[in-house]
Design a protein around this motif. Structure first.
Motif, mmCIF file in Angstrom:
data_model
loop_
_atom_site.group_PDB
_atom_site.id
_atom_site.type_symbol
_atom_site.label_atom_id
_atom_site.label_comp_id
_atom_site.label_asym_id
_atom_site.label_seq_id
_atom_site.Cartn_x
_atom_site.Cartn_y
_atom_site.Cartn_z
ATOM 1 N N PHE A 53 39.311 22.593 6.234
ATOM 2 C CA PHE A 53 38.976 23.516 7.322
ATOM 3 C C PHE A 53 38.842 22.766 8.644
ATOM 4 N N LEU A 54 38.154 21.628 8.625
ATOM 5 C CA LEU A 54 37.966 20.852 9.856
ATOM 6 C C LEU A 54 39.299 20.350 10.399
ATOM 7 N N GLU A 55 40.242 20.058 9.516
ATOM 8 C CA GLU A 55 41.570 19.658 9.963
ATOM 9 C C GLU A 55 42.335 20.857 10.518
ATOM 10 N N ALA A 56 42.197 22.014 9.872
ATOM 11 C CA ALA A 56 42.962 23.206 10.275
ATOM 12 C C ALA A 56 42.552 23.712 11.650
ATOM 13 N N ILE A 57 41.276 23.550 12.039
ATOM 14 C CA ILE A 57 40.840 24.077 13.339
ATOM 15 C C ILE A 57 41.333 23.224 14.503
ATOM 16 N N THR A 58 41.930 22.049 14.214
ATOM 17 C CA THR A 58 42.496 21.243 15.302
ATOM 18 C C THR A 58 43.930 21.645 15.621
ATOM 19 N N SER A 59 44.472 22.643 14.913
ATOM 20 C CA SER A 59 45.854 23.060 15.124
ATOM 21 C C SER A 59 45.931 24.192 16.142
ATOM 22 N N ASP A 60 47.169 24.573 16.486
ATOM 23 C CA ASP A 60 47.416 25.708 17.379
ATOM 24 C C ASP A 60 47.852 26.936 16.599
ATOM 25 N N ASP A 61 47.512 26.988 15.338
ATOM 26 C CA ASP A 61 47.899 28.095 14.466
ATOM 27 C C ASP A 61 47.425 29.432 15.046
ATOM 28 N N ALA A 62 48.300 30.422 15.042
ATOM 29 C CA ALA A 62 47.975 31.726 15.638
ATOM 30 C C ALA A 62 46.703 32.299 15.031
ATOM 31 N N ASN A 63 45.715 32.579 15.914
ATOM 32 C CA ASN A 63 44.433 33.154 15.516
ATOM 33 C C ASN A 63 43.755 32.327 14.430
ATOM 34 N N PHE A 64 44.109 31.032 14.363
ATOM 35 C CA PHE A 64 43.540 30.130 13.348
ATOM 36 C C PHE A 64 43.700 30.724 11.949
ATOM 37 N N ALA A 65 44.882 31.310 11.716
ATOM 38 C CA ALA A 65 45.112 32.027 10.459
ATOM 39 C C ALA A 65 44.934 31.122 9.243
ATOM 40 N N THR A 66 45.449 29.883 9.316
ATOM 41 C CA THR A 66 45.322 28.985 8.170
ATOM 42 C C THR A 66 43.876 28.543 7.988
ATOM 43 N N ALA A 67 43.180 28.254 9.092
ATOM 44 C CA ALA A 67 41.762 27.875 8.984
ATOM 45 C C ALA A 67 40.959 28.991 8.319
ATOM 46 N N ARG A 68 41.330 30.240 8.577
ATOM 47 C CA ARG A 68 40.591 31.366 7.989
ATOM 48 C C ARG A 68 40.790 31.464 6.474
#
Length: 582
Positions: A40-55
């Motif tokens: 999760f901490l790695e995923a929130i450093t991305s530009d993924d739309a609406n943080f979809a992967t972090a969610r």
């Protein structure tokens, strides 16, 4: 290497994005709590739309509640997940602590605020969630609000931009720095240009709001559905606005367009030759060409010569030569005669008048530097017992007012001379808490003041908001809402404004050596902000024009100058107190 054959031209490969981009990866099947938190901490450093992967690392309920846009906590390094532990009978699941050193906070308005480095400890809670396939997987069901990023990830994904508003009651603009995403914003899906315009329309940050105003009518926003503002083949940017802006006058609309032009100047990759504002129905409101916005610049009424002044070895106010081979010229008037030896000086922004402190720091003199006049008596005298307890260096704001601090422990005061003339008026400074004003510099727009405050043996840099209110025809001026700018530095010895929202600072960290560095008024700085090659700096001066060289007084080298893309050069071996107008 080939040593024979013809030389042939080849097509170069398209140049890729030099910036590192993080690809978010969803959790693998059967991932443990520690792996889920790290992912999760790695995923929130991305530009993924609406943080979809972090969610995908969150439970469905937590995903609906989580609002990454509410703010960002910035740590010196990436957050470090501590060892997982059981939540206990009253708290089923797993707790994973997040550890680090916090250095800044970014609020929902995108405003950055540096803080003194402090230990950061928050908790992420995980529980087992049954997926659609019927398997129990660990997912996060509680976490700190917003985003938590290390400084390197924050700098990689964000950039600083100045929004511009008008000083209250004046036709001059004031910079309001915020941070936007380097590329597409994950939540709004807006590019940097559109993010900047949206941030401008959202209004000034809470700290600056009391002293600025915006000609955009309340409720004005980009036309619904606008996520990208396009340039035509003539570099004209068309900005569609909603219905609230449709009835503005031409003069008001021109000021609105000027705000956008000033704001987009900070996006170096973006060239804007004209801004055209449009009504909600697509009809034109007004247009303003690049360069016309300069009529609202804080220094538009002052000369643009930007001369560099200093105090020569005989205590006279002089002008530095253009190169190291030239000879300084003393100014006209009493401040150039040496009749009263000087030590600290400030030149008005129109370069017609100057203020100077005597060598014993007891008297402040104000005189013309463009004509020979008789020396007037000092406009103020300090009763402090030692030079260190008397007058500070003076400073002129863009309104023509002169400021100085009397450091007398028995009667300390921040003084302002309206129009540069007496009598002095006391300025109330809220939040000093017993600290003494050691030095000061007022911004060209007159809305902010940089103060060096001494409390015991430590001198810190803080920025205050200059507030003005009318009291029965009289203007009462005060300084409010002090906030630290360099909490990472143990002590600061000199400061100068170096642009609308940037300072050049001389100071050092605990146990470190002296640094000369650029820093923004919100406390943020870039990795290459430290300037090398000069030691024992006593004072420093910068211009609001970034093309003008930095000037400093070094005990080892005299008056030195740092031109663009060059090394420090000694201009005068003997002298002190280098200043630009202001």
């Amino acid at each position: 290497m080939p040593d024979r054959g013809d030389v042939r031209a080849v097509k170069a490969s398209p140049r890729g994005d030099s910036q590192v981009q993080v690809e978010a990866v969803p959790p693998r099947e059967g991932a443990g709590p520690g792996e889920v938190v790290a992912g999760f901490l790695e995923a929130i450093t991305s530009d993924d739309a609406n943080f979809a992967t972090a969610r995908t690392y969150l439970t469905p309920e937590m995903s609906k509640k989580w609002r990454p846009e509410t703010g960002t906590t910035v740590l010196s390094k990436a957050p470090d997940p501590g060892p997982a532990r059981s939540g206990g009978r009253d708290n089923p699941g797993i707790d994973v602590p997040l550890l680090g050193r916090q250095i800044a906070e970014v609020d929902a308005q995108r405003a950055y605020q540096a803080v003194a480095p402090t230990d950061y400890r928050r908790t992420i809670h995980l529980s087992q969630y049954e997926t659609a396939g019927g398997k129990a997987e660990w997912r996060i069901d509680n976490l700190p609000p917003g985003l938590v990023l290390g400084a390197s990830d924050f700098q990689r994904s964000h950039r600083s931009v100045n929004k511009y508003y008008f000083a209250a009651g004046r036709n001059t603009v004031v910079a309001d720095p915020v941070f936007i995403r380097q590329r597409i914003d994950p939540v709004t899906r807006m590019d940097p240009v559109t993010q900047s315009v949206k941030a401008l329309l959202d209004g000034p940050t809470d700290w600056l709001k009391p002293v600025v105003e915006s000609p955009f009518p309340e409720g004005t926003a980009l036309k619904k559905g606008t996520t990208s503002l396009r340039f035509d083949d003539r570099n004209t940017l068309k900005v569609p606005l909603n219905k609230y802006a449709s009835g503005v006058s031409r003069s008001q609309c021109n000021k609105m367009a000027a705000q956008i032009l000033f704001t987009l100047k900070d996006l170096s990759a973006t060239r804007v030759d004209e801004v055209q504002l449009q009504r909600a129905n697509g009809g034109p409101l007004c247009g303003l060409r690049s360069g016309q916005e300069e009529a609202y610049s804080p220094d538009h009424s002052a000369t643009r010569a930007g001369n560099q002044y200093f105090v020569d070895s005989k205590g006279r106010l002089a002008v530095l030569p253009d190169d190291a081979k030239g000879e300084p010229d003393v100014v006209l008037g009493p401040l150039g005669t040496g009749a009263v030896p000087l030590t600290l000086v400030a030149v008005a922004r129109d370069e017609s008048t100057a203020a100077a402190v005597s060598t014993d720091h007891r008297q402040l003199y104000v005189a013309s530097i463009t004509s020979d006049v008789v020396q007037d008596p000092p406009v103020v005298q300090s009763a402090g017992k030692t030079p260190e307890q008397r007058l500070s260096a003076p400073s002129w704001d863009g309104r023509g007012d002169l400021w100085i601090a009397d450091r007398n422990p028995g009667d300390p005061a921040l003084l302002r001379f309206a129009g540069g003339a007496g009598p002095p008026r006391r300025v109330v400074v809220a939040g000093l808490d017993g600290a003494r004003i050691e030095s000061l510099r007022v911004s060209s727009d007159g809305t902010r003041i940089a103060l060096l405050l001494t409390d015991g043996k430590k001198t810190t840099l803080q920025i205050g908001r200059v507030e003005r209110r009318d009291d029965k025809g009289d203007t009462l001026v005060s300084v409010a809402d002090l906030r630290p700018v360099t909490p990472q530095l143990e002590t600061v010895t000199a400061v100068s404004w170096a642009g609308p929202s940037r300072l050049v600072v001389v100071g050092k960290e605990a146990g470190g050596v002296q640094q000369v560095r650029y820093i923004r008024t919100d406390g943020s700085s870039s990795p290459d902000a430290v300037l090398q090659g000069v030691n024992s700096v006593k004072s420093v001066a910068a211009s609001d024009d970034p093309n003008r060289p930095l000037v400093a007084h070094s005990e080892e080298d005299g008056i030195v100058r740092l031109p663009a893309a060059a090394n420090w050069q000694t201009v005068v071996t003997e002298g002190s107190s280098p200043v630009y107008p202001g």
